[in-house]
Design a protein around this motif. Structure first.
Motif, short mmCIF file in Angstrom:
data_model
loop_
_atom_site.label_atom_id
_atom_site.label_comp_id
_atom_site.label_asym_id
_atom_site.label_seq_id
_atom_site.Cartn_x
_atom_site.Cartn_y
_atom_site.Cartn_z
N ARG A 4 0.83 -1.20 0.00
CA ARG A 4 0.00 0.00 0.00
C ARG A 4 0.86 1.25 0.00
NH1 ARG A 4 -4.97 -0.94 -1.92
NH2 ARG A 4 -6.14 -2.48 -0.71
N GLU A 7 2.12 1.60 -3.43
CA GLU A 7 1.05 2.10 -4.28
C GLU A 7 0.92 3.61 -4.18
OE1 GLU A 7 -3.68 1.13 -4.97
OE2 GLU A 7 -2.89 1.20 -2.94
N ARG A 113 -3.75 -0.70 -16.08
CA ARG A 113 -5.08 -1.30 -16.20
C ARG A 113 -6.10 -0.20 -16.51
NH1 ARG A 113 -2.68 -1.71 -11.48
NH2 ARG A 113 -3.56 -0.62 -9.65
N THR A 148 -11.47 -3.73 -17.22
CA THR A 148 -12.74 -4.07 -16.56
C THR A 148 -13.81 -3.16 -17.13
OG1 THR A 148 -11.74 -4.82 -14.48
CG2 THR A 148 -14.03 -4.09 -14.40
N THR A 194 -17.21 2.09 -6.54
CA THR A 194 -16.85 0.78 -7.08
C THR A 194 -15.73 0.91 -8.09
OG1 THR A 194 -19.09 -0.06 -6.74
CG2 THR A 194 -17.73 -1.23 -8.34
N GLU A 197 -12.44 1.26 -6.34
CA GLU A 197 -11.97 -0.03 -5.82
C GLU A 197 -11.39 -0.88 -6.95
OE1 GLU A 197 -15.34 -1.76 -3.96
OE2 GLU A 197 -15.51 -0.18 -2.42
N LEU A 198 -12.07 -0.92 -8.07
CA LEU A 198 -11.60 -1.72 -9.19
C LEU A 198 -10.26 -1.22 -9.72
CD1 LEU A 198 -14.98 -2.12 -11.12
CD2 LEU A 198 -13.85 -3.82 -9.67
N ARG A 200 -7.85 -0.13 -8.18
CA ARG A 200 -6.76 -0.54 -7.30
C ARG A 200 -6.53 -2.05 -7.29
NH1 ARG A 200 -7.58 2.47 -1.63
NH2 ARG A 200 -5.45 1.71 -1.36
N GLU A 201 -7.41 -2.79 -7.94
CA GLU A 201 -7.24 -4.24 -8.02
C GLU A 201 -6.26 -4.62 -9.11
OE1 GLU A 201 -11.81 -5.33 -6.56
OE2 GLU A 201 -11.10 -5.96 -8.54
N THR A 202 -5.81 -5.86 -9.06
CA THR A 202 -4.92 -6.40 -10.08
C THR A 202 -5.61 -7.59 -10.74
OG1 THR A 202 -2.96 -5.74 -8.83
CG2 THR A 202 -2.66 -7.41 -10.54
N TRP A 203 -5.63 -7.62 -12.06
CA TRP A 203 -6.22 -8.72 -12.80
C TRP A 203 -5.54 -8.81 -14.16
CZ3 TRP A 203 -8.35 -3.89 -12.51
CH2 TRP A 203 -8.71 -3.27 -13.71
#
Length: 292
Positions: A4, A7, A113, A148, A194, A197-198, A200-203
């Motif tokens: 974090r 980040e 992303r 996303t 939302t 939040e997305l 900050r995600e990893t995919w």
């Protein structure tokens, strides 16, 4: 140093549409987490308030690929909020120009992303106002980045246009029918939260996330909520479909058919979710109190 901390030290989150409710909500959530945000605006003056909040500001129109490349430079993540076009020309040339520039900029800048704001019902084959999102989703389907696509329900915040008549006349004039049929709705603030939040995600690859509010809402439900918030009786009444074209033209629309088709899609049930949506947390009354 935790991930974090890393980040916060390294990431730059780029938000388009930041002057709107959804983009603004996403930016505020990121800033509250202490993360750096770059606000993309069409007019530098509109970025002043965000600069005061600590954002970097980049000026770019959504159909200007060169400016968007500069705006997206060195981004950890980009939130794309395509500008709304409520009265598009036939064939959606505005959406096509925007998605072409946005795709070119994303390919050139290659952020870590992307979260792309779309809409409920973007998978529908029937033509309607939301088909501009269908073509934009198709245009980025093979984009070689983690993407996303976020499809929110009908915005509770659309009730802003109903407040004056409800307050002054005690009437909610509804294009949604029948009056007791509930459809999924969601607060713009939940969509922005939302999205934050997305971001900050990893995919890897592409994924689709749909979003609704805590409960489906009918026109009767909306009238009852307006009554609670306004402190007066409010009744819902259906606007006859045969009057829509004339009403929309009187409001200045040149091409009312796509909007009529969209309303038909919600009323007939073919503009709906494709899968199992996530749920937001904000109730209708809270949104209405904010609007009032």
């Amino acid at each position: 140093m935790s991930w974090r901390d890393i980040e916060k030290e390294c990431a730059m989150y780029v938000i388009t549409g930041i002057t709107g409710r959804v983009g603004g909500a996403a930016a505020r959530r990121l800033l509250e987490a202490g993360l750096p945000v770059r606000a993309v605006v069409r007019d530098a003056a509109k970025g002043a308030a965000w600069a005061e909040r600590g954002c970097k500001v980049a000026v770019a129109a959504m159909d200007d690929a060169a400016a968007l490349i500069r705006a997206f430079a060195d981004a950890e993540a980009v939130f794309v909020v395509p500008p709304p076009v409520f009265d598009p020309a036939p064939g959606f040339p505005e959406a096509r120009a925007n998605v072409a520039a946005l795709r070119a900029a994303l390919e050139a800048s290659r952020p870590g992303r992307v979260v792309w704001l779309s809409t409920v019902g973007a998978q529908a084959r029937q033509p309607n106002l939301l088909s501009q999102h269908t073509l934009m989703e198709a245009a980025i389907a093979d984009l070689a980045l983690p993407v996303t696509v976020l499809r929110p329900a009908w915005f509770m915040d659309n009730a802003e246009w109903d407040i004056a008549a409800a307050r002054d006349e005690g009437v909610l004039r509804s294009f949604l029918a029948p009056l007791d049929r509930a459809i999924p709705m969601v607060a713009a603030r939940d969509v922005g939260a939302t999205a934050a939040e997305l971001l900050r995600e990893t995919w890897t690859g592409h994924r689709l996330i749909e979003l609704e509010g805590p409960a489906a809402i009918s026109p009767n439900d909306l009238a009852a909520a307006l009554a609670r918030v306004l402190g007066r009786d409010v009744r819902a009444e259906v606007v006859p479909r045969e009057t829509w074209g004339g009403l929309f033209r009187a409001q200045g629309m040149a091409e009312p058919l796509p909007r009529i088709q969209m309303l038909d899609g919600f009323n007939e049930g073919w503009l709906t979710f494709e899968g199992q949506p996530r749920q937001g947390v904000t109730a209708l009354d809270a949104v209405l109190r904010g609007l009032v």
